[in-house]
Motif scaffolding. Structure first.
Motif, PDB file in Angstrom:
ATOM      1  N   LYS A  54       0.838  -1.199   0.000  1.00  0.00           N
ATOM      2  CA  LYS A  54       0.000   0.000   0.000  1.00  0.00           C
ATOM      3  C   LYS A  54       0.873   1.250   0.000  1.00  0.00           C
ATOM      4  O   LYS A  54       0.653   2.168  -0.776  1.00  0.00           O
ATOM      5  CB  LYS A  54      -0.911  -0.008   1.239  1.00  0.00           C
ATOM      6  N   VAL A  55       1.895   1.243   0.857  1.00  0.00           N
ATOM      7  CA  VAL A  55       2.802   2.389   0.905  1.00  0.00           C
ATOM      8  C   VAL A  55       3.493   2.569  -0.441  1.00  0.00           C
ATOM      9  O   VAL A  55       3.601   3.681  -0.969  1.00  0.00           O
ATOM     10  CB  VAL A  55       3.859   2.206   2.019  1.00  0.00           C
ATOM     11  N   LEU A  56       3.932   1.456  -1.001  1.00  0.00           N
ATOM     12  CA  LEU A  56       4.633   1.513  -2.287  1.00  0.00           C
ATOM     13  C   LEU A  56       3.720   2.056  -3.377  1.00  0.00           C
ATOM     14  O   LEU A  56       4.146   2.827  -4.245  1.00  0.00           O
ATOM     15  CB  LEU A  56       5.153   0.130  -2.665  1.00  0.00           C
ATOM     16  N   MET A  57       2.469   1.627  -3.345  1.00  0.00           N
ATOM     17  CA  MET A  57       1.517   2.103  -4.334  1.00  0.00           C
ATOM     18  C   MET A  57       1.341   3.610  -4.191  1.00  0.00           C
ATOM     19  O   MET A  57       1.303   4.335  -5.186  1.00  0.00           O
ATOM     20  CB  MET A  57       0.170   1.384  -4.174  1.00  0.00           C
ATOM     21  N   GLY A  58       1.259   4.055  -2.945  1.00  0.00           N
ATOM     22  CA  GLY A  58       1.168   5.485  -2.673  1.00  0.00           C
ATOM     23  C   GLY A  58       2.381   6.233  -3.200  1.00  0.00           C
ATOM     24  O   GLY A  58       2.332   7.411  -3.524  1.00  0.00           O
ATOM     25  N   MET A  59       3.510   5.517  -3.297  1.00  0.00           N
ATOM     26  CA  MET A  59       4.734   6.129  -3.824  1.00  0.00           C
ATOM     27  C   MET A  59       4.845   5.935  -5.330  1.00  0.00           C
ATOM     28  O   MET A  59       5.885   6.183  -5.925  1.00  0.00           O
ATOM     29  CB  MET A  59       5.966   5.510  -3.139  1.00  0.00           C
ATOM     30  N   GLN A  60       3.767   5.453  -5.929  1.00  0.00           N
ATOM     31  CA  GLN A  60       3.726   5.195  -7.375  1.00  0.00           C
ATOM     32  C   GLN A  60       4.748   4.139  -7.806  1.00  0.00           C
ATOM     33  O   GLN A  60       5.269   4.180  -8.907  1.00  0.00           O
ATOM     34  CB  GLN A  60       3.972   6.472  -8.199  1.00  0.00           C
ATOM     35  N   MET A  61       5.035   3.223  -6.924  1.00  0.00           N
ATOM     36  CA  MET A  61       6.009   2.205  -7.298  1.00  0.00           C
ATOM     37  C   MET A  61       5.302   0.897  -7.598  1.00  0.00           C
ATOM     38  O   MET A  61       4.607   0.349  -6.754  1.00  0.00           O
ATOM     39  CB  MET A  61       7.030   1.991  -6.173  1.00  0.00           C
ATOM     40  N   MET A  62       5.476   0.446  -8.842  1.00  0.00           N
ATOM     41  CA  MET A  62       4.844  -0.796  -9.255  1.00  0.00           C
ATOM     42  C   MET A  62       5.815  -1.951  -8.998  1.00  0.00           C
ATOM     43  O   MET A  62       6.818  -2.095  -9.690  1.00  0.00           O
ATOM     44  CB  MET A  62       4.480  -0.747 -10.753  1.00  0.00           C
ATOM     45  N   VAL A  63       5.529  -2.714  -8.002  1.00  0.00           N
ATOM     46  CA  VAL A  63       6.430  -3.820  -7.658  1.00  0.00           C
ATOM     47  C   VAL A  63       5.597  -5.070  -7.403  1.00  0.00           C
ATOM     48  O   VAL A  63       4.385  -5.001  -7.229  1.00  0.00           O
ATOM     49  CB  VAL A  63       7.258  -3.518  -6.391  1.00  0.00           C
ATOM     50  N   ASN A  64       6.262  -6.201  -7.403  1.00  0.00           N
ATOM     51  CA  ASN A  64       5.570  -7.423  -6.996  1.00  0.00           C
ATOM     52  C   ASN A  64       6.277  -8.023  -5.791  1.00  0.00           C
ATOM     53  O   ASN A  64       7.275  -7.485  -5.301  1.00  0.00           O
ATOM     54  CB  ASN A  64       5.459  -8.419  -8.158  1.00  0.00           C
ATOM     55  N   ILE A  65       5.769  -9.144  -5.365  1.00  0.00           N
ATOM     56  CA  ILE A  65       6.225  -9.737  -4.111  1.00  0.00           C
ATOM     57  C   ILE A  65       7.698 -10.148  -4.147  1.00  0.00           C
ATOM     58  O   ILE A  65       8.359 -10.219  -3.122  1.00  0.00           O
ATOM     59  CB  ILE A  65       5.329 -10.938  -3.743  1.00  0.00           C
ATOM     60  N   ASN A  66       8.239 -10.369  -5.352  1.00  0.00           N
ATOM     61  CA  ASN A  66       9.635 -10.799  -5.459  1.00  0.00           C
ATOM     62  C   ASN A  66      10.602  -9.644  -5.694  1.00  0.00           C
ATOM     63  O   ASN A  66      11.798  -9.851  -5.833  1.00  0.00           O
ATOM     64  CB  ASN A  66       9.793 -11.812  -6.595  1.00  0.00           C
ATOM     65  N   SER A  67      10.072  -8.453  -5.782  1.00  0.00           N
ATOM     66  CA  SER A  67      10.944  -7.317  -6.093  1.00  0.00           C
ATOM     67  C   SER A  67      11.912  -7.035  -4.959  1.00  0.00           C
ATOM     68  O   SER A  67      11.617  -7.278  -3.793  1.00  0.00           O
ATOM     69  CB  SER A  67      10.114  -6.059  -6.335  1.00  0.00           C
ATOM     70  N   GLU A  68      13.051  -6.521  -5.351  1.00  0.00           N
ATOM     71  CA  GLU A  68      13.997  -6.073  -4.336  1.00  0.00           C
ATOM     72  C   GLU A  68      13.899  -4.561  -4.231  1.00  0.00           C
ATOM     73  O   GLU A  68      13.808  -3.859  -5.234  1.00  0.00           O
ATOM     74  CB  GLU A  68      15.424  -6.497  -4.724  1.00  0.00           C
ATOM     75  N   LEU A  69      13.923  -4.088  -3.016  1.00  0.00           N
ATOM     76  CA  LEU A  69      13.845  -2.650  -2.803  1.00  0.00           C
ATOM     77  C   LEU A  69      15.222  -2.127  -2.458  1.00  0.00           C
ATOM     78  O   LEU A  69      15.987  -2.804  -1.768  1.00  0.00           O
ATOM     79  CB  LEU A  69      12.908  -2.342  -1.635  1.00  0.00           C
ATOM     80  N   ASP A  70      15.505  -0.894  -2.933  1.00  0.00           N
ATOM     81  CA  ASP A  70      16.782  -0.334  -2.496  1.00  0.00           C
ATOM     82  C   ASP A  70      16.611   0.216  -1.081  1.00  0.00           C
ATOM     83  O   ASP A  70      15.488   0.372  -0.569  1.00  0.00           O
ATOM     84  CB  ASP A  70      17.299   0.721  -3.472  1.00  0.00           C
ATOM     85  N   LEU A  71      17.708   0.498  -0.473  1.00  0.00           N
ATOM     86  CA  LEU A  71      17.703   0.878   0.944  1.00  0.00           C
ATOM     87  C   LEU A  71      16.880   2.145   1.183  1.00  0.00           C
ATOM     88  O   LEU A  71      16.122   2.247   2.148  1.00  0.00           O
ATOM     89  CB  LEU A  71      19.148   1.060   1.431  1.00  0.00           C
ATOM     90  N   GLU A  72      17.012   3.074   0.237  1.00  0.00           N
ATOM     91  CA  GLU A  72      16.311   4.346   0.376  1.00  0.00           C
ATOM     92  C   GLU A  72      14.802   4.124   0.439  1.00  0.00           C
ATOM     93  O   GLU A  72      14.106   4.673   1.301  1.00  0.00           O
ATOM     94  CB  GLU A  72      16.678   5.221  -0.837  1.00  0.00           C
ATOM     95  N   THR A  73      14.307   3.309  -0.476  1.00  0.00           N
ATOM     96  CA  THR A  73      12.874   3.006  -0.500  1.00  0.00           C
ATOM     97  C   THR A  73      12.457   2.308   0.793  1.00  0.00           C
ATOM     98  O   THR A  73      11.427   2.634   1.389  1.00  0.00           O
ATOM     99  CB  THR A  73      12.548   2.100  -1.709  1.00  0.00           C
ATOM    100  N   ALA A  74      13.268   1.363   1.199  1.00  0.00           N
ATOM    101  CA  ALA A  74      12.956   0.630   2.426  1.00  0.00           C
ATOM    102  C   ALA A  74      12.862   1.581   3.608  1.00  0.00           C
ATOM    103  O   ALA A  74      11.971   1.462   4.454  1.00  0.00           O
ATOM    104  CB  ALA A  74      14.010  -0.442   2.672  1.00  0.00           C
TER     105      ALA A  74
END
Ligand code: GDP
Ligand code: MG
Length: 359
Positions: free
Chosen positions: A7-27
């Motif tokens: 939900k947070v990622l969607m709010g950030m306009q980031m299209m990801v799936n369950i296997n995606s890796e996030l960079d530290l900044e996003t995390a």
């Protein structure tokens, strides 16, 4: 929960799936949004903490039960190592599909009167040394095979020093005793000269005269090994997560990676999460190395062919059962990263969905 992270990622306009890796900044942004603290743990730290802990985990003496000794054949080429093992398997297995793959490391569990011995046949003692060099000491007892008509040869001497370096008991199979004109005393003298005085001569080394082709002395060899095993009281704890060693592995078409593993402690079950060298995965299936039949679990000293690893581990790679697939992936990833880079200096800070959830 993954849902709130998404939900947070969607709010950030980031299209990801369950296997995606996030960079530290996003995390970090997600963490701030959800009021969480991120604890960064390098994969090497994970390795140190988890693997070292598993390796050093002491078993409660009450949990220990006898296990089959793991026996390796060593000796000069053509002195009869493979023939001895073939004979030993032949007397125990009804199906005739033993041999066949002789250029591989073989490992079989042989049963006699309800007691078992696990035999390992390596193409040469290089494999034995190589595995030891990698900290994978699978052997409990070395059977030094010496052809009676040939006596102690250069590779026999090497085998002796390898067995001595491994600090394992040595049992001598004086093979080809059926060959006409052989003189057992000559071999006994040679053994004595190499500080392996036969018990018959007042020393400590059991020497069994065998013929792999005629089937002479085979029961005695098995009995001797079982006696040495009893004296040394090899034990293990079947009620813990499995750990052990990979003997070899290969990519087999649509079956994927087939790894030949030997369980040293604990019990491995279908469904277990495994990390083995740079490989990881879930145990999809295991088969008996001799019969090829599926097995649901494998206890201490049991060799199995295993399917479920993502890549092929090497001979001598240790394996551990973990409780978390994310951790298994991290550790395996760090190891393959390490082996692919000469000097790994940085710290891996990948945060994947799965282990993020566990934080
Ligand atoms: P390895 O290189 O030590 O594995 O030796 P092998 O098992 O391949 O045997 C080498 C050769 O010796 C083969 O031709 C065997 O048939 C033969 N051989 C093995 N054991 C005996 C034995 O007890 N008696 C005789 N006469 N020949 C044997
Ligand atoms: Mg051989």
């Amino acid at each position: 929960p993954v849902a709130s992270v998404l939900k947070v990622l969607m709010g950030m306009q980031m299209m990801v799936n369950i296997n995606s890796e996030l960079d530290l900044e996003t995390a970090e942004m997600i963490a701030a949004e959800l009021d969480l603290t991120i604890e960064l743990k390098a994969a090497e730290t994970l390795e140190d903490e988890l693997i070292t802990e598993l390796e050093n985990q002491e078993d409660d003496p009450d949990s220990l039960v006898p296990r089959a000794p793991i026996v390796t054949f060593l000796g000069h080429v053509d002195h009869g190592k493979t023939s001895l093992l073939d004979y030993l398997i032949g007397i125990n297995v009804v199906s005739g599909e033993a041999g066949g793959i002789t250029q591989h490391i073989r490992a079989y569990e042989v049963e006699k009167d309800g007691r078992s011995v696990t035999f390992v046949d390596t193409p040469g003692h290089e494999a034995f040394t190589e595995m030891r060099a990698r900290g994978a000491n699978v052997t409990d007892i070395a059977v030094l095979v010496i052809a009676a008509d040939d006596g102690i040869m250069p590779q026999t001497e090497e085998a002796i020093s390898h067995a001595k370096a491994a600090d394992v008991p040595i049992v001598v199979a004086m093979n080809k005793i059926d060959v006409e004109g052989v003189d057992p005393n000559r071999v006994m003298t040679q053994l004595t000269e190499h500080q392996l005085t036969p018990s018959e001569w007042g020393g400590e080394v059991e020497v069994v005269q065998t013929s792999a082709t005629k089937g002479i002395g085979m029961d005695e060899l098995l009995e001797t090994l079982l006696t040495v095993a009893e004296l040394n009281e090899y034990t293990a704890n079947p009620n813990r997560e499995a750990l052990g060693v990979c003997l070899e592995s290969e990519q087999q078409g649509d079956r994927g990676v087939v790894a030949k593993l030997i369980v040293q402690n604990g019990t491995m079950r279908v469904g277990d999460i495994l990390v083995c060298g740079p490989a990881h995965g879930r145990v999809r299936a295991m088969t008996n190395t001799l019969t090829g039949k599926p097995v649901e679990e494998a206890g201490p000293s049991t060799p199995v062919n295993l399917i479920g690893l993502d890549t092929a581990p090497g001979a001598g790679d240790r394996f551990h059962v973990l409780s978390d697939i994310g951790q298994a992936r991290e550790i395996a990833g760090a190891r393959s990263y390490e082996s692919s880079r000469e000097n790994l200096s940085g710290i891996t800070t990948k945060v994947s969905f799965e282990n993020f959830q566990d934080m």
